[in-house]
Design a protein around this motif. Structure first.
Motif, mmCIF file in Angstrom:
data_model
loop_
_atom_site.group_PDB
_atom_site.id
_atom_site.type_symbol
_atom_site.label_atom_id
_atom_site.label_comp_id
_atom_site.label_asym_id
_atom_site.label_seq_id
_atom_site.Cartn_x
_atom_site.Cartn_y
_atom_site.Cartn_z
ATOM 1 N N TYR A 1 25.249 83.959 113.244
ATOM 2 C CA TYR A 1 25.008 84.759 112.048
ATOM 3 C C TYR A 1 25.878 86.002 112.131
ATOM 4 N N ARG B 1 26.532 82.383 107.862
ATOM 5 C CA ARG B 1 25.842 81.548 108.852
ATOM 6 C C ARG B 1 26.712 80.324 109.080
ATOM 7 N N GLN C 1 25.468 85.295 100.477
ATOM 8 C CA GLN C 1 25.314 84.514 101.701
ATOM 9 C C GLN C 1 26.348 83.402 101.728
ATOM 10 N N GLU D 1 27.000 79.847 103.839
ATOM 11 C CA GLU D 1 26.516 78.834 104.785
ATOM 12 C C GLU D 1 27.680 77.895 105.062
ATOM 13 N N SER E 1 26.913 89.602 109.970
ATOM 14 C CA SER E 1 26.636 90.472 108.821
ATOM 15 C C SER E 1 27.951 91.018 108.295
ATOM 16 N N GLY F 1 25.405 91.254 103.329
ATOM 17 C CA GLY F 1 25.693 89.828 103.221
ATOM 18 C C GLY F 1 25.640 89.153 104.575
ATOM 19 N N THR F 2 25.552 87.846 104.564
ATOM 20 C CA THR F 2 25.440 87.101 105.811
ATOM 21 C C THR F 2 26.324 85.863 105.765
#
Length: 124
Positions: free
Chosen positions: A63, A51, A74, A76, A65, A48-49
């Motif tokens: 970013y 940002r 994800q 954002e 991880s 997963g990320t």
């Protein structure tokens, strides 16, 4: 087992401090490990990320991880200035998490973030 479907959940939260403090709390690894809900954890190899961007400045973004969930997801986050301080506009997209679990994760993260910001805030 039913096939996982993509789900997107938008969320916004206001914090009465400068955007830079909110951004730092959301991006500094030692802070992130304190607010990231279990079983999620920071991991350079994570699926997963997160940002995070500070306002509309393309250079100010981080970013991260994250590992600990089945399937990719994800987050954002856009940190924007508002009259009373800063607002975090958050959009979470996931493949293997139901809406109630995702709402619980966001509520848990928000409470921890709020506590960390209060702990780090220096008036004046």
């Amino acid at each position: 087992m039913p096939e996982a479907r993509e789900m997107t959940l938008p969320y916004a939260q206001s914090y009465g401090v400068v955007p830079e403090l909110v951004y730092a709390t959301l991006t500094e690894p030692e802070q992130v490990t304190r607010w990231l809900p279990r079983p999620l954890k920071l991991d350079d190899q994570g699926p997963g990320t997160i940002r995070v961007r500070l306002m509309e400045q393309p250079g100010d973004q981080t970013y991260l991880s994250v590992d600990g969930r089945d399937g990719p997801w994800q987050v954002e986050v856009l940190v924007v200035a508002e009259g009373s301080g800063a607002r975090a506009d958050i959009t979470v997209t996931t493949h293997r998490c139901d809406a109630l679990e995702l709402e619980r994760f966001i509520a848990e993260a928000h409470e921890s973030i709020k506590d960390l910001i209060a702990e780090r805030f220096q008036p004046g």
